[in-house]
Scaffold this motif. Sequence first.
Motif, mmCIF file in Angstrom:
data_model
loop_
_atom_site.group_PDB
_atom_site.id
_atom_site.type_symbol
_atom_site.label_atom_id
_atom_site.label_comp_id
_atom_site.label_asym_id
_atom_site.label_seq_id
_atom_site.Cartn_x
_atom_site.Cartn_y
_atom_site.Cartn_z
ATOM 1 N N ALA A 1 63.057 96.229 52.270
ATOM 2 C CA ALA A 1 62.985 96.777 50.921
ATOM 3 C C ALA A 1 63.976 96.072 50.019
ATOM 4 O O ALA A 1 63.667 95.682 48.892
ATOM 5 C CB ALA A 1 63.269 98.273 50.961
ATOM 6 N N GLN A 2 65.159 95.851 50.549
ATOM 7 C CA GLN A 2 66.189 95.225 49.731
ATOM 8 C C GLN A 2 65.866 93.776 49.448
ATOM 9 O O GLN A 2 66.193 93.245 48.386
ATOM 10 C CB GLN A 2 67.523 95.346 50.467
ATOM 11 N N LEU A 3 65.197 93.120 50.384
ATOM 12 C CA LEU A 3 64.841 91.713 50.187
ATOM 13 C C LEU A 3 63.845 91.556 49.052
ATOM 14 O O LEU A 3 63.803 90.534 48.377
ATOM 15 C CB LEU A 3 64.257 91.128 51.481
ATOM 16 N N ALA A 4 63.017 92.600 48.821
ATOM 17 C CA ALA A 4 61.993 92.500 47.787
ATOM 18 C C ALA A 4 62.542 92.812 46.408
ATOM 19 O O ALA A 4 61.840 92.678 45.414
ATOM 20 C CB ALA A 4 60.838 93.444 48.124
ATOM 21 N N GLU A 5 63.789 93.245 46.334
ATOM 22 C CA GLU A 5 64.379 93.646 45.060
ATOM 23 C C GLU A 5 64.715 92.446 44.190
ATOM 24 O O GLU A 5 65.056 91.385 44.684
ATOM 25 C CB GLU A 5 65.689 94.398 45.313
ATOM 26 N N PHE A 6 64.634 92.661 42.891
ATOM 27 C CA PHE A 6 65.182 91.667 41.982
ATOM 28 C C PHE A 6 65.892 92.388 40.850
ATOM 29 O O PHE A 6 65.344 93.336 40.292
ATOM 30 C CB PHE A 6 64.107 90.750 41.407
ATOM 31 N N PRO A 7 67.052 92.015 40.450
ATOM 32 C CA PRO A 7 67.858 90.941 41.033
ATOM 33 C C PRO A 7 68.439 91.319 42.383
ATOM 34 O O PRO A 7 68.767 92.478 42.607
ATOM 35 C CB PRO A 7 68.968 90.765 40.002
ATOM 36 N N PRO A 8 68.571 90.339 43.268
ATOM 37 C CA PRO A 8 69.121 90.634 44.594
ATOM 38 C C PRO A 8 70.628 90.911 44.529
ATOM 39 O O PRO A 8 71.309 90.436 43.621
ATOM 40 C CB PRO A 8 68.851 89.346 45.378
ATOM 41 N N THR A 9 71.100 91.676 45.468
ATOM 42 C CA THR A 9 72.538 91.905 45.555
ATOM 43 C C THR A 9 73.152 90.823 46.427
ATOM 44 O O THR A 9 72.466 90.199 47.237
ATOM 45 C CB THR A 9 72.832 93.262 46.204
ATOM 46 N N LEU A 10 74.434 90.617 46.210
ATOM 47 C CA LEU A 10 75.088 89.577 46.997
ATOM 48 C C LEU A 10 75.272 90.019 48.441
ATOM 49 O O LEU A 10 75.071 89.256 49.368
ATOM 50 C CB LEU A 10 76.452 89.231 46.395
ATOM 51 N N ASN B 1 67.062 82.299 40.754
ATOM 52 C CA ASN B 1 66.625 83.156 39.647
ATOM 53 C C ASN B 1 67.691 84.178 39.286
ATOM 54 O O ASN B 1 67.829 84.545 38.120
ATOM 55 C CB ASN B 1 65.307 83.855 39.998
ATOM 56 N N LEU B 2 68.450 84.639 40.245
ATOM 57 C CA LEU B 2 69.566 85.552 39.955
ATOM 58 C C LEU B 2 70.542 84.878 39.002
ATOM 59 O O LEU B 2 70.991 85.452 38.009
ATOM 60 C CB LEU B 2 70.270 85.933 41.260
ATOM 61 N N ILE B 3 70.835 83.580 39.317
ATOM 62 C CA ILE B 3 71.758 82.831 38.463
ATOM 63 C C ILE B 3 71.142 82.632 37.073
ATOM 64 O O ILE B 3 71.802 82.827 36.046
ATOM 65 C CB ILE B 3 72.097 81.472 39.117
ATOM 66 N N MET B 4 69.832 82.288 37.038
ATOM 67 C CA MET B 4 69.140 82.080 35.761
ATOM 68 C C MET B 4 69.234 83.328 34.902
ATOM 69 O O MET B 4 69.546 83.270 33.704
ATOM 70 C CB MET B 4 67.663 81.743 35.993
ATOM 71 N N VAL B 5 68.968 84.477 35.521
ATOM 72 C CA VAL B 5 68.983 85.721 34.772
ATOM 73 C C VAL B 5 70.389 86.016 34.263
ATOM 74 O O VAL B 5 70.590 86.400 33.120
ATOM 75 C CB VAL B 5 68.456 86.879 35.655
ATOM 76 N N ASN B 6 71.359 85.781 35.112
ATOM 77 C CA ASN B 6 72.735 86.030 34.692
ATOM 78 C C ASN B 6 73.153 85.106 33.564
ATOM 79 O O ASN B 6 74.028 85.443 32.776
ATOM 80 C CB ASN B 6 73.688 85.871 35.873
ATOM 81 N N LEU B 7 72.544 83.917 33.502
ATOM 82 C CA LEU B 7 72.854 82.996 32.399
ATOM 83 C C LEU B 7 71.982 83.278 31.179
ATOM 84 O O LEU B 7 72.033 82.551 30.198
ATOM 85 C CB LEU B 7 72.649 81.543 32.849
ATOM 86 N N GLY B 8 71.173 84.322 31.274
ATOM 87 C CA GLY B 8 70.343 84.707 30.140
ATOM 88 C C GLY B 8 69.072 83.897 30.018
ATOM 89 O O GLY B 8 68.494 83.795 28.945
ATOM 90 N N MET B 9 68.617 83.283 31.110
ATOM 91 C CA MET B 9 67.379 82.501 31.039
ATOM 92 C C MET B 9 66.267 83.213 31.803
ATOM 93 O O MET B 9 66.512 84.137 32.576
ATOM 94 C CB MET B 9 67.619 81.109 31.605
ATOM 95 N N GLU B 10 65.061 82.727 31.612
ATOM 96 C CA GLU B 10 63.906 83.335 32.252
ATOM 97 C C GLU B 10 63.824 82.912 33.719
ATOM 98 O O GLU B 10 64.027 81.742 34.021
ATOM 99 C CB GLU B 10 62.620 82.878 31.534
#
Lengths: 351, 350, 337
Positions: free
Chosen positions: A52-61, C175-184
């Motif tokens: 479940a957590q893997l499917a999340e976005f944004p992912p946690t560190l 994508n996590l980094i992209m989002v944190n930088l305010g990008m799509e």
Amino acid sequence: MSAASRFVFRRRGHGNRWHWTDVVTWIWLIGGTVLMFGPALWLVASSFKGPAQLAEFPPTLLPYTQITAQVEGYDDPLPLFTVTQEDGSTTILAEIRRIGTSAQMVDPDTPSERIDVDIENRAPLREVGLATENYVEPLVTNDFLRFLWNSVFVTVMATLITLLTNSMAAFALSKYRFAGRDAVMLLIVATLMVPLSVILVPLYSVVNATGLLNSLWGVILPTVATPTGVFLLRQYMLTIPDELLEAARMDNASEWQIYWRIVLPLAAPALAVLAIFSVVWRWNDFLWPLIVLSRRETYTLQVGLNTYAGELNVQWHYILAMTVVTMIPVVLVFVFLQRFITTGIAGAGIK
Amino acid sequence: MGRIALNDIRKSFGKTEVIHGVDLAVEDGELVVFVGPSGCGKSTLLRLIAGLDRPTSGTIEIDGADVTRHSAANRGLAMVFQSYALYPHMTVRQNLSFGLENTKMERAEIRRRIEDSARMLEIEELLDRRPTQLSGGQRQRVAIGRAIVREPSAFLLDEPLSNLDAELRVTMRAELAQLHERLGTTMIYVTHDQIEAMTLADRIVVLRKGRIEQVDTPLNLYNRPANLFVAGFIGAPNMNFFETTASDGRAELPGGLHIDVPQDGKITAGIRPQHLRLANREEEALEGTVTLVEALGAETVVHARALDGTAMVTVLSGQPNLGIGDAIRIALDRGEVHLFDAEGQRIDPS
Amino acid sequence: MAAIPRTLGAIVTAPLTWIARAIDPPLRWWQRLTGLNGMAAVFLLPNLAIFGVFVLFPLVLNVVYSMTAGTNILLGDRSFVGLDQYQRLLTCEDYTQAITCREDMFWTAAGNTFFFVVLQVSMMILVSTITALILNRNIRGRGFFRAVFFFPVLLSPVVVGLIWRWILQRQGLLNLIMVNLGMEPEVWLNDRAYAFTATIGVSVWAHMGFYTLILLAGLQAIPKDLYEAAEMDGTPPARVFWRITLPLLGPNLAVVLVLALIRGVQIFDEVYVLTGGGPGTSTLYLTQYIYEVGFASILRNPGLAAAASILMGLVLVVLTLVQLGLSRRNEQRGSRQ
């Protein structure tokens, strides 16, 4: 700046000024460290997350696990959620089941009273924790253990045979003068030009004809006569003084004994380097096993991983964990033997 | 027993012949030294005897049996190598036992032999060390020990002392001589150092360019060198040579000194620096100019240039008052003059 | 602590020692019979036999396969077609348009490989040269950082592919980094250009440490006194780099260039796991083409795959000859010094 940090940030600029090259150097090195280790660390962190957590976005560190509580009247522990009430206050409730966009929940303290909550208003209550079942389940249920065993078998056997046959050939090529020695050397040099990808089809046909298809030996044998290994060992054996061999001959030793009891022990450093290389090579081999092994029970780890990753419903939580397991031997080699390898490459330019 | 005979031994590497027909007989218990400048073939000859190389032609006999075709292992010889060639990954004890184990000898016998030889060479405390933990002299002993335990019919030693420092070399030389005395086994010893040769040998074989120049006892070589090469090679500093032409049984040396000779024509007169001395005023003498004075305390080596330009060296006892550029008059004892003909062969005084 | 590996070693070597002892008598007999030359043959035999069967013989057989047609791997069931397979591979109406070629996939793969190699090798040399120069500086922890850049070299290509596939996926780290930088956020591997770039980036990431080591060895072989002499002359650092460092590093750079070219042409494993050649054919490279045609596709054509592999082999032979020439020149230069 303390004396220690001055020492750490020893740099080109004199005094306390930073030369621009110092800045570039440290940005490059620290950035490089993050970039080189980061992806692998991310893989390891992810491998401990549940599906479940893997499917999340944004992912946690970090990996988290759902906190559960045993509630009276229910056999299984129920997951806990933080629920935001309409008045803005929050309470902790346990979820019984989810129906569409609403969840049926219960207060652990008053188990008889059911509450319906919009799932928008609830957030799972989690703590940092490891989903170790990612590791345990494939080991127990899947063919993963089989793959692991196959890989270990291939790596160990191929390395042993490589060491034996290559060192024998290197011994002959470094310590005997015989007609055709240069021709044999030339032949071996020439085959450096023949990478596996160039002879896939005929090699497959040879392995097929020898009945080694779908056998681990079909993976092992074509890889063991490496010219690189013969080269490396021969170069090293040339540095063993001939007088030692002659002393052994005066000592009544047969040529085989000279090889086994004098030359092999003395070539141990080179053998160690070749052994490390061979282990890494054979452990990492992919294309050739992919072609030779078509029955699932003969897969090596690399082929198995690729198969899992190619399935329609990719089970990332298992794949990530198995990738980590696949990495372990190589990481061990890296941690303990990195120095051996880097000096080996710098010296001989092989990989 | 250890009689070794070489009959017309020749050896070629590719097209170049390096040993040109050597005949030699080494008697049982003898210590024979092969000596000569580097490249003279002395080591090659030793390797041929050892069986590490095969001669191109000729035969080698040990105690009357032809062993030319036998492998090194089957000749019953032991060798001490220049680099010692101790197996670096084995302890001293294993180094000593390796050759014995290969002959399937009984454990107890191996043990006894190792202990005996270790006691003899005083290396008992070193038995469990590895060669890298030994000093040069200790390695040398172990190398000798490895040969001794085999109880060979002859020892072959290839420049065994050349890797030791000067002081140790003198000690080991003496020990080797004692060892030979005690064992009484045939030894063939290769060296380029004539002092080693003179002090150790029963007989010396002087080699040059793959040929034997002379075989004789050390003092005979010194006193009666068979040719110019041997005369120049044996003795330090080197013998002085004066080329001259003799007529009517007399030859003149630079400075007007005359000597009697048994034959006319081109001859070379040789005289050792030790047999020269400063001349009295009335004596006939070699005349020259001092070019270098090496004062060693007990004796002084004086290099001079004779009137005709020939370099000559004199060893004078004590500390004579001489300087560079001084004129010098040197006398000689006519009985100590060696004469050689135009081919360089010795002429015995009639 | 040291006793454990030693006993382990003893356990492993004990049976080997026993075997070695057991085969000594027959080998002794053989040695007496044939002498040293006979023993040389014994020592060479195992390696040469394996070598002959699994390398030399296939090499010859490859030519035979490339001249036959059919889907059957057994040579007896295949028909001889001469150079048809080569003709099929090499025929195009318009050589600038892969789609007009008879075997358009081959040309697509060849074209992809070409652009991949050019870009990847340039990147590789640039990045590893900079890293080597930096690691050659007098910095604290040089050994550690050298190891850092070497770490991915040891990883298996499959692991490399999976790591990056995981990072580049929809819910991935990038994508996590992209989002944190305010990008799509993007689905990187579904985009042709991004996927192609990813194969280059990932392969540079995975292999640069190896080339860095070679270059670093070259840099460290440059005598220190040259730099000191330049410093005494007051040479500016940039000039030192262009006139001393780079020319003296030249031979190593050349070796790195050719090695990277040879490896680049054969790229397969990590790309296959990362993109599978997709999306479409945008990351289909030559080795994957050979693999697909020869083994994976339903209508497999071993003859065509053999012909394609021979063409690729020719390119590699040329590159290897260049490399051997270079290393020989280096050796001579080394021995002259």
